[in-house]
Design an enzyme around this catalytic site. Structure first.
Site, short mmCIF file in Angstrom:
data_model
loop_
_atom_site.label_atom_id
_atom_site.label_comp_id
_atom_site.label_asym_id
_atom_site.label_seq_id
_atom_site.Cartn_x
_atom_site.Cartn_y
_atom_site.Cartn_z
N PHE A 85 7.08 -0.25 10.31
CA PHE A 85 7.58 1.13 10.35
C PHE A 85 6.82 1.93 9.31
O PHE A 85 6.76 1.50 8.14
CB PHE A 85 9.08 1.20 10.01
N GLU A 86 6.27 3.04 9.70
CA GLU A 86 5.67 3.96 8.74
C GLU A 86 5.74 5.36 9.32
O GLU A 86 5.48 5.52 10.52
CB GLU A 86 4.17 3.68 8.53
N ILE A 87 6.09 6.32 8.49
CA ILE A 87 5.79 7.71 8.82
C ILE A 87 4.88 8.16 7.69
O ILE A 87 5.22 7.97 6.51
CB ILE A 87 7.06 8.59 8.89
N HIS A 95 -1.63 -1.09 2.62
CA HIS A 95 -1.12 0.29 2.60
C HIS A 95 -0.23 0.52 1.37
O HIS A 95 -0.28 1.58 0.74
CB HIS A 95 -0.27 0.57 3.85
#
Ligand SMILES: Nc1nc2c(ncn2[C@@H]2O[C@H](COP(=O)(O)OP(=O)(O)OP(=O)(O)O)[C@@H](O)[C@H]2O)c(=O)[nH]1
Ligand SMILES: [Mg+2]
Length: 401
Positions: A288-290, A325
């Site tokens: 999950f990433e925004i 990241h």
């Protein structure tokens, strides 16, 4: 003979009449929706007994749809330059279908953002048909260029093969997989540079078989933009040490060579317990990433990725895109630019983020069990994130899970 034939005709006509009478009387016992379909409208009119009135909406007993009192199908207002992005194989179609359905139901049916699908092979018709039918925004399908999904020329492929054998013996998850390594390297350094992604500034990564448990009633992309956020997470944990034995050495090499890229008010304390000497293996879970694509496309991030890539750990070890990241965000972004979405309830096997706070869960129609929440368990790093940012843990954290 003639009279018996006449008699037979009377019997047939009588039975036919009885059938017609039976048909009309029994149709009045069909459910409301069915009788509407019979009458040619196709809109079910709710009957008093099986309908719960929402708000002040009057119940129209007629056959036309109720036009007043219902929320709009989409939320009005400006949209961000944003897209969902999914890396997937054709064989992932039914697992990604489940994820899309949940994301659309809980969020995107109100916002209609686009969805970009990327693959190292051509997407087939079934994948395109199923996914485009499920999404409310535009869908785009991209093939990854070969040079972004292969061994770079400085990698010794024999040495890499030996590593895979060793990892297989040690039973390290995905340790013997070449494609998993290409995937991690692609997610670390290339997805944001795919031509289809260049149209956008914001992304939300979605993987197959993930779940969303609560309604998200506001635009999460706009929240990021309005609040100066560049990266976000819902789950954090410790990385499997065997997959990244020399990652931190490579990071230290980068810091030494590029001190100008390190943010002053960074999140080093989230990553290291000794001021940067060693890595504590904490990372944000990147399935999950925004996040902000311009940040990933910026020189500091590209320099960071290139430095790591040259050191070869994507192939000589099994560096994951999550620690890559996370370390980049932790060191190169001021800490206020990283956001924890406590309100986005999420599952990717085997961990659940179920928002702490009962009232929130009730208000947002959450269907996760708070006992499954991973946030405050020993293997999660989220408490460290709270500490680093001087945040109070939400009420209920010590007794809900
Ligand atoms: N096109 C393509 N996509 C891949 C490949 N391997 C993985 N992916 C995608 O990359 C993302 C991460 O892969 P996953 O297999 O979910 O890796 P993971 O989350 O570490 O492990 P799981 O616990 O199995 O979910 C997913 O969106 C996959 O669909 C591949 O070889 N080709
Ligand atoms: Mg996954």
């Amino acid at each position: 003979m003639a009279s018996s034939q006449r008699y037979l005709r009377y019997v047939v006509v009588a039975v036919a009449c009885l059938l017609v009478v039976f048909f009309f009387t029994s149709s009045s016992r069909l459910p409301a929706g069915s009788s509407n379909i019979l009458s040619g409208h196709g809109f079910a009119s709710p009957s008093k007994s099986d309908t719960t009135a929402k708000g002040d909406a009057a119940i129209d007993m007629g056959t036309s749809p109720v036009m007043s009192g219902l929320p709009p199908a989409t939320i009005p207002g400006p949209r961000m330059n944003a897209t969902f992005v999914t890396l997937a194989r054709n064989s992932d179609v039914w697992e990604i279908a489940r994820s899309i359905r949940q994301v659309e139901d809980r969020f995107n049916r109100k916002f209609n953002y686009d969805w970009v699908f990327l693959n190292d092979a051509e997407f087939d018709d079934t994948f395109k048909k199923v996914t485009s039918a499920l999404t409310s925004g535009n869908t785009k399908y991209g093939k990854i260029p070969k040079e972004h999904w292969s061994f770079p020329e400085w990698i010794d492929t024999d040495k890499a093969a030996k590593v895979r054998e060793d990892m297989k013996e040690k039973k390290i998850i995905y340790g013997d997989s070449i494609s998993y390594r290409h995937m991690c390297r692609y997610e670390s350094g290339f997805f944001f540079r795919h031509p289809l992604m260049l149209d956008y500034e914001w992304y939300w990564r979605v993987e197959p078989s993930v779940e969303l448990f609560c309604d998200i009633d506001y635009d999460a992309f706009k929240f990021m933009a309005d609040n100066g956020k560049k990266y976000s997470f819902v789950l954090s944990l410790y990385e499997y040490v065997e997959t990244i034995p020399t990652l931190w050495d490579s990071v230290k090499g980068f810091i030494k060579a590029n001190p100008q890229h390190i943010a002053k008010d960074n999140s080093m304390k989230f990553l290291s317990d000794d001021g940067g000497n060693t890595y504590n293996h904490c990372h944000f879970w990147s399935n999950f990433e925004i996040g902000n694509l311009n940040w990933l496309r910026s020189q500091p991030y590209i320099d960071f990725f290139n430095h790591l890539d040259k050191d070869g750990g994507f192939f000589y070890e099994r560096w994951g895109d999550a620690p890559v990241h996370s370390i980049a965000a932790g060191l190169m972004l001021p800490k206020e630019e990283i956001h924890f979405f406590n309100d986005i309830a999420y599952y990717h096997v085997p961990f659940t983020h179920c928002p702490t706070g009962e009232q929130y869960r009730l208000d947002h129609k959450c269907h996760c069990n708070p006992k499954d929440n991973f946030d405050w368990q020993g293997y999660s790093c989220t408490a460290r994130y709270y500490e680093l940012n001087g945040m109070q843990k939400p009420e209920g954290y010590d007794h809900e899970a």
